[in-house]
Design a protein around this motif. Structure first.
Motif, short mmCIF file in Angstrom:
data_model
loop_
_atom_site.label_atom_id
_atom_site.label_comp_id
_atom_site.label_asym_id
_atom_site.label_seq_id
_atom_site.Cartn_x
_atom_site.Cartn_y
_atom_site.Cartn_z
N ALA A 150 -1.87 -2.71 5.18
CA ALA A 150 -2.85 -3.43 4.37
C ALA A 150 -3.72 -4.32 5.26
CB ALA A 150 -2.13 -4.28 3.33
N ARG A 151 -5.00 -4.39 4.91
CA ARG A 151 -5.95 -5.22 5.66
C ARG A 151 -5.99 -6.61 5.03
NH1 ARG A 151 -11.73 -5.66 5.18
NH2 ARG A 151 -11.67 -4.06 3.57
N VAL A 152 -5.85 -7.62 5.88
CA VAL A 152 -5.79 -9.01 5.41
C VAL A 152 -6.71 -9.85 6.30
CG1 VAL A 152 -4.25 -10.95 4.89
CG2 VAL A 152 -3.35 -8.63 4.81
N GLU A 153 -7.38 -10.83 5.70
CA GLU A 153 -8.15 -11.79 6.49
C GLU A 153 -7.77 -13.20 6.08
OE1 GLU A 153 -12.59 -10.86 6.55
OE2 GLU A 153 -11.74 -9.26 5.33
N ALA A 154 -7.81 -14.13 7.02
CA ALA A 154 -7.57 -15.54 6.70
C ALA A 154 -8.86 -16.15 6.18
CB ALA A 154 -7.11 -16.29 7.95
N ILE A 159 -1.50 -15.32 13.05
CA ILE A 159 -2.66 -14.89 12.26
C ILE A 159 -3.94 -15.38 12.95
CG2 ILE A 159 -3.91 -15.25 10.07
CD1 ILE A 159 -1.22 -15.49 8.67
N PRO A 160 -4.89 -14.48 13.21
CA PRO A 160 -6.17 -14.93 13.76
C PRO A 160 -6.98 -15.64 12.67
CG PRO A 160 -6.24 -12.57 13.30
CD PRO A 160 -4.84 -13.02 12.99
N LEU A 161 -7.63 -16.75 13.03
CA LEU A 161 -8.43 -17.46 12.02
C LEU A 161 -9.75 -16.75 11.75
CD1 LEU A 161 -7.79 -21.20 13.00
CD2 LEU A 161 -6.71 -19.86 11.19
N GLU A 162 -10.15 -15.90 12.67
CA GLU A 162 -11.37 -15.10 12.48
C GLU A 162 -10.96 -13.64 12.52
OE1 GLU A 162 -14.70 -16.14 12.56
OE2 GLU A 162 -14.23 -18.29 12.72
N GLY A 163 -11.55 -12.85 11.66
CA GLY A 163 -11.31 -11.41 11.73
C GLY A 163 -10.08 -11.01 10.93
N GLU A 164 -9.77 -9.72 10.99
CA GLU A 164 -8.73 -9.20 10.13
C GLU A 164 -7.44 -8.93 10.90
OE1 GLU A 164 -11.05 -5.89 8.79
OE2 GLU A 164 -10.34 -4.60 10.42
N PHE A 165 -6.35 -8.78 10.14
CA PHE A 165 -5.09 -8.31 10.72
C PHE A 165 -4.45 -7.37 9.71
CE2 PHE A 165 -1.94 -10.95 8.41
CZ PHE A 165 -2.75 -11.95 7.90
N CYS A 199 0.85 -1.20 0.00
CA CYS A 199 0.00 0.00 0.00
C CYS A 199 0.88 1.24 0.00
CB CYS A 199 -0.89 0.03 1.25
SG CYS A 199 -2.10 -1.26 1.27
N ASP A 200 2.20 1.03 0.04
CA ASP A 200 3.13 2.13 0.26
C ASP A 200 4.45 1.68 -0.37
OD1 ASP A 200 5.42 3.11 1.63
OD2 ASP A 200 4.63 2.72 3.62
N PRO A 201 5.03 2.45 -1.30
CA PRO A 201 6.19 1.98 -2.07
C PRO A 201 7.39 1.57 -1.21
CG PRO A 201 5.45 4.16 -2.83
CD PRO A 201 4.62 3.80 -1.64
N ASP A 202 7.44 2.03 0.04
CA ASP A 202 8.58 1.69 0.89
C ASP A 202 8.41 0.40 1.68
OD1 ASP A 202 10.18 3.81 0.18
OD2 ASP A 202 9.20 5.16 1.60
N ARG A 203 7.19 -0.17 1.64
CA ARG A 203 6.96 -1.37 2.44
C ARG A 203 6.18 -2.40 1.62
NH1 ARG A 203 4.24 0.12 7.96
NH2 ARG A 203 2.95 1.39 6.58
N TRP A 204 6.79 -3.54 1.38
CA TRP A 204 6.15 -4.63 0.63
C TRP A 204 6.02 -5.85 1.54
CZ3 TRP A 204 4.37 -4.94 -4.48
CH2 TRP A 204 4.51 -3.77 -5.23
N THR A 205 4.91 -6.55 1.37
CA THR A 205 4.69 -7.80 2.10
C THR A 205 4.68 -8.93 1.10
OG1 THR A 205 3.35 -6.67 3.77
CG2 THR A 205 3.07 -9.06 3.59
N LEU A 206 5.42 -9.98 1.40
CA LEU A 206 5.43 -11.17 0.55
C LEU A 206 4.33 -12.12 1.01
CD1 LEU A 206 9.29 -11.94 0.54
CD2 LEU A 206 7.99 -10.57 -1.13
N VAL A 207 3.70 -12.79 0.07
CA VAL A 207 2.78 -13.87 0.43
C VAL A 207 3.51 -15.17 0.13
CG1 VAL A 207 0.57 -14.97 0.01
CG2 VAL A 207 0.75 -12.47 -0.05
N ASN A 208 3.89 -15.84 1.20
CA ASN A 208 4.75 -17.02 1.19
C ASN A 208 6.18 -16.64 0.79
OD1 ASN A 208 2.86 -18.81 2.22
ND2 ASN A 208 1.93 -19.08 0.21
#
Ligand SMILES: [Zn+2]
Length: 297
Positions: free
Chosen positions: A150-154, A139-145, A46-55
């Motif tokens: 960036a907003r992420v849900e499982a 990671i919570p199995l319910e709800g967001e983190f 969401c911001d050019p200075d911070r990237w999150t990898l998925v796996n």
């Protein structure tokens, strides 16, 4: 939110080092209507200075080099600030070991995957060489983190623990924490390994704009022909694309969603863009995700 699809192949990549199936052979010979692929991997920001990898795929070093947004700046300052793990398989976690060069970052995983990696595998001690090197978040199995804004849900799945986890350990862990899908920004669903799609998950996917879905195998019998595997696609936790209740049929009602296959095994005929199977997938409104794709949410 910007999403970069860094890799789209299943474990082993395409071509796979020890495979000479028709796809792997032809892509090596340069006579294949399709492209080589690295193992499934996303990055988002969401911001050019911070990237999150998925796996963290085994191909991560090459994937970072192929993606200028992920290159380090000002000496050794990497924009990679976090990794979300959706499971504990080798093709989801091996790349973590490549991030060991005195860089601090967060790892978001279920509590069970954290315990398997940090308590049962001493090799992952390379991520704990100094205080604050890695900040593990359950990671919570319910709800967001949230990660890097960036907003992420499982998305709950009914997977199983990797085969390298011993049986007594696996039996003591919550099966719901073995494998999860992700919902990024409330609108992109990432489901690279799904054995079945229960009605509740199907309903949840209806509100998404983009779906990156398990394209591992074309048919249920495909992995049974791979030496050493000997089981069906469903038995190893991958809903096949074709056939009764395959993903083409099961997800056909998601008409407003941009649907893409990812995590494609090297044996899958949809990799060949001159094949009937590729045509069928495209005629059914699906895309086959490509390494390097960019998605804006
Ligand atoms: Zn092959």
């Amino acid at each position: 939110m910007r999403v970069r699809v860094l890799g789209t192949a299943a474990g082993g990549g395409f071509p796979q080092w020890n495979c000479s199936c028709s796809n792997c052979l032809r892509v090596r010979q340069g006579v294949f209507s399709g492209t080589p692929r690295t193992q499934a991997q996303l990055a988002f920001s969401c911001d050019p200075d911070r990237w999150t990898l998925v796996n963290a795929s085994p191909d991560l070093r090459f994937q970072i080099e192929a993606t200028p947004e992920l290159w380090p700046r000002d000496g050794r300052r990497s924009p990679i600030s976090g990794v979300i793990l959706t499971g504990g398989e080798v093709d989801q976690t091996l790349g973590l070991l490549l991030l060991r060069e005195f860089h601090s970052f967060q790892i978001h995983s279920t509590a069970a995957i954290r315990r398997i990696l940090t308590e049962d595998n001493s090799l992952f001690g390379v991520l704990a060489r100094f205080a604050g090197q890695v900040d593990w978040r359950d990671i919570p199995l319910e709800g967001e983190f949230f990660t890097a804004g960036a907003r992420v849900e499982a998305l709950p799945l009914s997977g199983s623990y990797p085969g390298f986890v011993n049986q007594s350990r696996a039996a003591a862990l919550d099966p719901a924490e073995a494998d999860i899908g992700l919902l990024l920004g409330g609108t992109l669903a990432f489901l690279p390994g799904v054995g079945c799609v229960p009605d509740a998950l199907l309903e949840r996917l209806r509100s998404c704009d983009i779906l990156l879905f398990d394209g591992t195998f074309w048919s249920d019998g495909e992995p049974a022909r791979i030496p050493g595997l000997g089981r069906t696609a469903r038995q190893i936790g991958h809903l096949p694309i074709s056939g009764a209740s395959g993903s083409l049929e099961r997800l056909a009602s998601l008409t407003g969603v941009r649907k893409m296959y990812i995590h494609i095994n090297n044996t899958n005929p949809i990799l060949d863009e001159s094949s009937e199977e590729y045509e069928k997938v495209r005629d059914s409104g699906w895309e086959v995700a490509q390494d390097g794709m960019e998605i804006e949410l």
